[in-house]
Design a protein around this motif. Structure first.
Motif, PDB file in Angstrom:
ATOM      1  N   MET A   1      72.233  41.654  78.045  1.00 56.18           N
ATOM      2  CA  MET A   1      72.770  41.092  77.108  1.00 56.18           C
ATOM      3  C   MET A   1      74.042  41.922  76.759  1.00 56.18           C
ATOM      4  O   MET A   1      75.191  41.396  76.249  1.00 56.18           O
ATOM      5  CB  MET A   1      71.859  41.428  75.903  1.00 56.18           C
ATOM      6  N   LYS A   2      74.055  43.134  77.221  1.00 54.61           N
ATOM      7  CA  LYS A   2      74.909  44.090  76.853  1.00 54.61           C
ATOM      8  C   LYS A   2      76.471  43.622  77.864  1.00 54.61           C
ATOM      9  O   LYS A   2      77.468  43.567  77.228  1.00 54.61           O
ATOM     10  CB  LYS A   2      74.876  45.617  77.300  1.00 54.61           C
ATOM     11  N   TYR A   3      75.861  43.278  79.034  1.00 54.66           N
ATOM     12  CA  TYR A   3      77.126  42.570  79.982  1.00 54.66           C
ATOM     13  C   TYR A   3      77.590  41.253  79.190  1.00 54.66           C
ATOM     14  O   TYR A   3      78.755  40.935  79.280  1.00 54.66           O
ATOM     15  CB  TYR A   3      76.552  42.445  81.254  1.00 54.66           C
ATOM     16  N   ARG A   4      76.834  40.513  78.810  1.00 48.11           N
ATOM     17  CA  ARG A   4      77.258  39.151  78.222  1.00 48.11           C
ATOM     18  C   ARG A   4      78.263  39.586  76.935  1.00 48.11           C
ATOM     19  O   ARG A   4      79.194  38.872  76.753  1.00 48.11           O
ATOM     20  CB  ARG A   4      76.093  38.291  77.789  1.00 48.11           C
ATOM     21  N   GLU A   5      77.927  40.410  76.159  1.00 49.69           N
ATOM     22  CA  GLU A   5      78.616  40.784  75.090  1.00 49.69           C
ATOM     23  C   GLU A   5      79.955  41.221  75.502  1.00 49.69           C
ATOM     24  O   GLU A   5      81.196  41.005  74.958  1.00 49.69           O
ATOM     25  CB  GLU A   5      77.955  41.954  74.216  1.00 49.69           C
ATOM     26  N   LEU A   6      80.209  42.278  76.426  1.00 44.67           N
ATOM     27  CA  LEU A   6      81.180  42.639  77.042  1.00 44.67           C
ATOM     28  C   LEU A   6      82.165  41.469  77.785  1.00 44.67           C
ATOM     29  O   LEU A   6      83.360  41.571  77.561  1.00 44.67           O
ATOM     30  CB  LEU A   6      80.876  43.723  78.378  1.00 44.67           C
TER      31      LEU A   6
END
Length: 338
Positions: free
Chosen positions: A293-298
């Motif tokens: 999810m952090k990757y998707r936000e980035l």
């Protein structure tokens, strides 16, 4: 653990007082890989016993049925530390290293063949395993989009779950129980890495309305303008009322932060970086989803930033064209006056 293990009648017994054969055959064979690795750091005796390859071979065979395949078995035999080295590379979840470290060209001695050891579980039970051999020396493979089918076109995997008509309940059970492992093995450089998140990142209805799509994803180090890439495994599960659900397809590909799929050359460089420098860490399903999810936000911020830059560029081009047109008209009128 190296100090007192029992106390009777005022006498103490240390771990070194236990017969090594008893330790090896009755204690060390009962623990899992991470516990065995921890035990090796407690004292010299356990360090020696815990490095024995037969213990690690039993753990690897119990963890992944695909490891018993002759190709994988022969490859592991050439690893510097045998099954212990293989377990250290393949068991923990891989984490991306420092962005930008991925090599720009493949080494000349890179393996022309790479093995993919695939295992599918439902709960704690292994329900399918196979080994896929990929020829990476083909120029077409290196140039075109990387795509690895984990199941053949006519192959399906029966899952011990009967579909009773409640799709939400079925998806919940799949999310809780359907695990997938995919270990890439380089038989030349003697390295391995598990590129699956093991547990699903997401489970949702398929676009055709009849199936369920299960996705596994691992974030790896990228290069160039994309610091990270997503290694995605997508499985399609067929659900028919009153019958056991079946996985009818599963495939793997890499996608960068600009939503572009990577070709074979770039994918192999990223896999090699993950094998050599990817951080290994024992994690859990919640941690994997949090990282994703952090990757998707980035990635969302990166895409929005690209869009804003493209918008500014288009506006700038239009303003420049308009200014050029106004100047041209003004010049024409000025010349007509004279």
């Amino acid at each position: 653990m190296a100090s007192i293990s029992s106390y009777k009648g005022g006498a103490t017994t240390t771990i070194t007082g236990i017969d090594p054969d008893v330790l090896e055959s009755h204690i060390l064979t009962k623990i899992d890989g991470p516990s065995l690795a921890c035990s090796a750091s407690t004292c010299h005796l356990l360090h020696t016993l815990c490095r024995k390859d037969n213990l690690w071979k039993d753990i690897c065979n119990a963890t992944w049925n695909s490891v018993k395949h002759p190709l994988v078995r022969d490859a592991i035999a050439k690893f510097p530390g045998g099954y212990r080295s293989f377990f250290y590379g393949a068991f923990p979840m891989v984490r991306p290293g420092s962005p930008g470290r991925t090599r720009r060209v493949l080494p000349q001695d890179y393996a022309w063949k790479i093995y993919s050891a695939v295992d599918i579980y439902y709960g704690s039970k292994g329900i399918h395993s196979k080994v896929i051999v990929t020829d990476t020396g083909d120029s077409a493979f290196l140039a075109f989009s990387f795509w690895l089918d984990l199941l053949d076109s006519q192959e399906s995997v029966k899952i011990p779950l009967k579909f009773e008509g409640d799709e939400n309940k079925c998806m919940l059970k799949l999310k809780e129980n359907l695990a997938l492992s995919c270990i890439l093995i380089d038989p030349i450089r003697k390295r391995a890495v598990n590129i699956s998140s093991l547990t699903p990142i997401s489970v949702r209805p398929h676009w055709d309305g009849n199936d369920v799509q299960v996705m596994y994803a691992t974030i790896l180090s990228g290069f160039g303008s994309s610091e990270f890439v997503e290694c995605r495994i997508v499985a399609t599960v067929r659900c028919k009322y009153g019958k056991d659900v079946k996985m009818r397809e599963a495939y793997l590909y890499l996608e960068d932060m600009h939503k572009m799929r990577l070709n074979g050359d770039r994918s192999l460089r990223i896999f090699l970086e993950a094998m050599e420098n990817g951080e290994r860490k024992k994690g859990n399903a919640g941690e994997e989803r949090e990282i994703y999810m952090k990757y998707r936000e980035l990635k969302r911020k990166r895409i929005e930033g690209d869009y804003r830059r493209e918008t500014r560029l288009r506006i700038g081009c239009r303003v420049a064209c308009l200014a050029y047109l106004i100047a041209f008209v003004f010049l024409c009128n000025f010349l007509n006056v004279f």
